[in-house]
Write an enzyme that holds these catalytic residues in place. Structure first.
Site, PDB file in Angstrom:
ATOM      1  N   CYS A 360       0.827  -1.206   0.000  1.00  0.00           N
ATOM      2  CA  CYS A 360       0.000   0.000   0.000  1.00  0.00           C
ATOM      3  C   CYS A 360       0.865   1.262   0.000  1.00  0.00           C
ATOM      4  CB  CYS A 360      -0.975  -0.029   1.174  1.00  0.00           C
ATOM      5  SG  CYS A 360      -2.344   1.143   1.002  1.00  0.00           S
ATOM      6  N   HIS A 444      -3.863  -5.255  -0.154  1.00  0.00           N
ATOM      7  CA  HIS A 444      -3.611  -5.763   1.198  1.00  0.00           C
ATOM      8  C   HIS A 444      -3.697  -7.292   1.223  1.00  0.00           C
ATOM      9  CE1 HIS A 444      -3.523  -2.147   3.839  1.00  0.00           C
ATOM     10  NE2 HIS A 444      -4.079  -1.597   2.775  1.00  0.00           N
ATOM     11  N   GLU A 446      -2.805  -9.284   3.480  1.00  0.00           N
ATOM     12  CA  GLU A 446      -3.106  -9.815   4.809  1.00  0.00           C
ATOM     13  C   GLU A 446      -4.591  -9.865   5.110  1.00  0.00           C
ATOM     14  OE1 GLU A 446      -4.113  -5.741   5.404  1.00  0.00           O
ATOM     15  OE2 GLU A 446      -2.463  -6.664   4.297  1.00  0.00           O
TER      16      GLU A 446
END
Length: 472
Positions: A360, A444, A446
């Protein structure tokens, strides 16, 4: 003064190229303004000065399209165009005031609205994960609109926070908050917001609001309370009009950790524990520009001993920790502003030959360090259903995203290649250096909406560390 069209204003400033340069956008954006017959409110101060107009003149002129002029468009169910406090609808307890003059009435919830509930209004398409979204530091300086109408049914709990406190400045939803109906819930969303000082407003036509953001770009907004049946709209509109917007803002310093700390917890393995960590560990320094906890969990699960350091940590301080790899976290604000201190540190790490992985904001900062440029997206990517293509494999990942800026792929130097691309708008989603051990992605991995489509990126980082160690 007779009413001017957007074309008139553009010509008055000096043409498409001149207005594009003054506002920091491309001529394609100016073409879209002409097509939509509206100039995004965030550009009004610059355009007004260049055109010799007042903001009041520009408000009536630059937003005179059928889709944005309250006089010619049928109002939405929660919208009024009046300016007098006596026009507050019955039962309204709060209002969302936009920079283009729109007022959306509704019912307040969470903490009482105050002067802090001012920021860039954006929308997120995620159907779940509202607690994670509200505590994602990347949302600093923003008010979140959820496109999914029913928010609150999962409740809240201590495990789902992505940071120590919420970063978002406010919450906008369609329906009244849903009561908790999940086995993990320990508290309602309304109570959770009250305790953390975050205001919200419901009863808003979020579909109309989302379309406004989609079609006309991000703009400033403010949640304000209705007190004794009144609201000072002129003063609120003035406050909203002068807020500078996220361009040029360095917000990483506002959300980063105060001092270094270590992280050794893996990802959750429900119902009550975390996954065991691999026996082999690698020393990784994570630079916290607004890091989400689940990123740190994924690094640990992939085999990293993580030391988290503040955003302003220098290259010498990072290298003194003798890292085998350096991770650049997500975060809020304009990457070009954060670059003033981040790029020298990243350059020092790269010059030392240490493998680097960014996500990001970390992706954007790595790109800036390698010589590329970034730009502000018209509406941003936020939600848990964003398709991204891995160019090398041809595989499509369903990703979670939260960013309002992007890397200009055309500005990448010859020794940096594009690795991932958005299937929504073709914008850049990943890069890798051909000469340095460094790569990054815009999305992202995760957050796992796939749910595990993108975990390979953490494994790729660990493999890069191991390959570099063998070659040393």
């Amino acid at each position: 003064m007779p009413l001017l069209s957007v074309d008139d204003i553009i010509e008055r400033v000096g043409g498409p190229e001149k207005i594009a340069t003054l506002t920091g956008v491309g001529t394609e954006a100016v073409r879209k303004w002409r097509q939509a017959r509206a100039i995004p409110p965030k550009h009004w101060p610059v355009v007004a000065r260049a055109a010799g107009l007042s903001l009041d003149d520009l408000h009536s002129e630059a937003s005179s399209s059928p889709t944005s002029d309250p006089q010619t468009r049928k109002p939405t169910m929660s919208e009024q165009s009046g300016t007098a406090s006596t026009e507050v609808p019955e039962n309204a307890t709060a209002a969302l005031v936009l920079a283009d003059g729109t007022v959306l009435w509704g019912i307040g919830f969470g903490a009482p609205a105050n002067g802090e509930s001012l920021g860039e209004i954006c929308f997120s398409t995620g159907m779940t994960g509202y607690q994670e979204t509200l505590t994602d530091p990347s949302f600093a300086g923003q008010i979140i609109t959820f496109t999914f109408p029913h928010i609150g049914n999962v409740g809240t709990n201590a495990q789902d926070d992505e940071a120590t406190k919420p970063a978002a400045r406010g919450l906008v939803v369609k329906q009244d908050l849903t009561a908790p109906a999940n086995w993990r819930a320990t508290e309602s969303l309304d109570a959770w917001l009250k305790e953390r000082g975050v205001p919200g407003i419901c009863g808003v036509d979020t579909r109309a609001l989302t379309l406004r953001i989609r079609d006309h770009g991000a703009q400033t907004a403010m949640i304000v309370p209705v007190i004794n049946g009144k609201i000072d709209l002129p003063a609120t509109r003035k406050t909203v009009a002068v807020w500078p917007g996220l361009e040029g803002m360095d917000l990483a310093k506002t959300v980063t950790c105060a001092k270094p700390y270590t992280w050794a917890e893996g990802v959750w393995e429900w119902p009550s524990t975390t996954k065991p960590l691999p026996a082999k560990r690698r020393r990784v320094v994570a630079v916290d520009y607004g890091a989400k906890r689940n990123i740190l969990r994924c690094l640990a699960t992939a085999g990293c001993d993580v030391t988290v350091v503040p955003a302003t940590t220098s290259a010498d301080e990072i290298l003194a920790l003798k890292p085998e790899g350096v991770f650049l976290s997500n975060g809020p604000g304009d990457p070009a502003a954060t670059a003033s201190y981040a790029v020298p540190a990243i350059r020092g790490v790269l010059d030392a030959g240490v493998p680097v992985f960014g996500i990001c904001l970390g992706h954007q900062l790595l790109a800036l360090t390698l010589g590329a440029k970034t730009y502000k997206l018209e509406r941003g990517h936020r939600g848990a259903n964003q398709p991204v293509k891995d160019i090398a494999s041809g595989r499509v990942e369903i990703t979670s995203q939260n960013h309002g800026f992007a890397v200009d792929a055309h500005s990448l130097p010859n020794d940096v290649r594009v690795t991932h691309v958005s299937l929504f708008d073709g914008s850049n989603e990943g890069i890798a250096s051909d000469t340095l051990p460094a790569f990054s992605v815009q999305y992202h991995p995760e957050a796992s909406p796939g749910p595990s489509d993108s975990f390979y990126l953490f494994e790729r980082f660990v493999a890069l560390i191991d390959q570099h160690a063998k070659a040393a």
